[in-house]
Every structure is written in structure tokens, then in C-alpha cells.
Design an enzyme around this catalytic site. Structure first.
Site, PDB file in Angstrom:
ATOM      1  N   GLY A 106       0.808  -1.213   0.000  1.00  8.76           N
ATOM      2  CA  GLY A 106       0.000   0.000   0.000  1.00  8.76           C
ATOM      3  C   GLY A 106       0.839   1.260   0.000  1.00  8.76           C
ATOM      4  O   GLY A 106       0.538   2.234  -0.701  1.00  8.76           O
ATOM      5  N   CYS A 107       1.908   1.254   0.784  1.00  7.82           N
ATOM      6  CA  CYS A 107       2.776   2.435   0.876  1.00  7.82           C
ATOM      7  C   CYS A 107       3.552   2.654  -0.420  1.00  7.82           C
ATOM      8  O   CYS A 107       3.848   3.792  -0.788  1.00  7.82           O
ATOM      9  CB  CYS A 107       3.722   2.286   2.065  1.00  7.82           C
TER      10      CYS A 107
END
Length: 230
Positions: A106-107
Site C-alpha cells: 500500500g505504501c
């Protein structure tokens, strides 16, 4: 003498000469199931709250320590290039996004999306972006190099800055994913919290910057008086 049955009775009562079979253990099982259901409902509510985007309005953002209308805490952190970034020294709109950890799926998506939009953010809104998480400078260097990042990601070892902003945890224990948009004086104008949809933070930030720009007074023209026929 009739033989006595020594086994424990499992009947709660007798009705009209018949037995109503209610096992004793069922009462305890029901209580345990009720407790389990209560715990599951509590966890569901916490999960839903963590994944739901926070509104940009002050009334919704007050659940976070830094609310719309408040001045952001100052900070001084080192980025992937060894440069010290001090919040109060940045005299332009600033997107400050906190993310859980370097190199996670996600990051990575979030950083890549910000990197694709950074030129437009700087050109259209005169703003900049910094990402912050708790890993050290070496981790930031590797993450930035892998993605070719052209904006600063800052090492907040010990999470002191995260704590000063009051970034809430997600799912009760995970570091939250929250984006704050600050005006040039450091006042918070928008708060967006969404752990699950990392990419949406970029659109939320640019929307807030566009709104800020639209609401900003037009710069005064020092030569306007020379052309005023009145």
C-alpha cells in the site's frame, strides 16, 4: 431397593408430568456465544472506522489530535538524501502524509502515485509533499531509490512526530495512514484518513489544494492605482 441413578440431571424442570430437556451446559454456552459476538461486533466497528475516509470538515476531523484550523506541530526530520526538513521553514502549502512502513504494498502504491503527481502539485498549487514513517534514513534511501522518488520521505524514528500530530492507529494497533494538508502558514486545512485505499490519498490532497487555491484572495496589483480612472 430401587437403584439410584447417580448421574447429574440435565433437566431444568418438569412440565405436566413430562421432562423439558434443557442441558445445563447450554446456559454457559449461550453466555460464551454472547460474549464472543460482542467482541466480534466491537472489532467490526473498529475496523470499519479505520478504513472509512475521514471528512475534510473540522467537525469530523476532531477525532484526530490535529484538527482543521489548528497549526501543525513543528518538526525537523532527515530525508532520504540526508537533508533536514523543518516544517516551519516551508513557506508554502504542504502535504504531510503519514504511512505505515517503507516498501509495503500500500505504501509503495501511495508513494508512486504522489511521485507521478508531484510536478503538477508544485506547478498548479505551489505546494510540496513530504511522507513520514518510523523507519530509519537507510530504509528511506532504499525505498526512494527503488521508486525514483523526487520528493522527501522523512525518517521519524521513535514516531515522535507521528505522536505529536496525533495520528490515530488503524485496526487498534497498526500505524495509521493519514494525510494532512497545511497552508503556507502551517494551518491544517484538510485531514484524510484511509488505511485500505492508499491511492485515494493523492486525490484527497489535490482536491484540498484546489479548494485552498480557489478560496485564496487574488494577489493585489501594486500598479492598479495608476490605471484607475476614478
Amino acid at each position: 431397593m430401587p437403584k439410584t441413578n447417580s448421574a447429574p440431571r440435565s433437566h431444568a424442570t418438569d412440565i405436566a408430568g413430562g421432562s423439558l430437556s434443557v442441558p445445563v451446559f447450554s446456559i454457559h454456552a449461550t453466555g460464551a456465544l454472547f460474549l464472543s459476538a460482542t467482541v466480534l461486533i466491537s472489532l467490526f466497528v473498529a475496523t470499519a472506522s479505520a478504513f472509512a475516509p475521514a471528512s475534510n470538515s473540522a467537525s469530523r476531523s476532531t477525532q484526530l489530535n490535529l484538527a482543521v484550523g489548528e497549526t501543525a506541530p513543528d518538526f525537523s526530520l532527515v530525508d532520504q538524501n540526508g537533508k533536514t526538513v523543518k516544517r516551519s521553514s516551508i513557506k508554502k502549502p504542504l502535504v504531510v502524509y503519514f504511512y505505515p512502513a517503507d516498501a509495503t504494498p500500500g505504501c509503495t502504491t501511495q508513494a508512486t502515485e504522489f511521485n507521478e503527481q508531484i510536478k503538477e502539485i508544485r506547478k498548479a498549487y505551489g505546494a510540496d509533499v513530504v511522507g513520514i514513517s518510523g523507519q530509519d534514513v537507510e530504509s528511506k534511501q532504499a525505498f526512494a531509490k527503488d521508486l525514483g522518488l523526487t520528493f522527501s520521505i522523512l525518517a521519524d524514528e521513535g514516531d515522535a512526530v507521528r505522536t505529536s500530530f496525533g495520528v490515530p492507529k488503524a485496526l487498534l494497533f497498526l500505524p495509521g495512514r493519514v494525510t494532512y494538508v497545511l497552508d503556507k502558514s502551517g494551518t491544517c486545512t484538510s485531514v484524510y484518513s484511509n488505511l485500505g485505499d492508499a491511492k485515494s490519498h493523492v486525490a484527497a490532497a489535490t482536491d484540498a489544494l484546489a479548494e485552498m487555491k480557489a478560496n485564496s484572495p487574488a494577489p493585489s496589483n501594486p500598479f492598479a492605482a495608476l490605471f484607475d480612472k476614478n
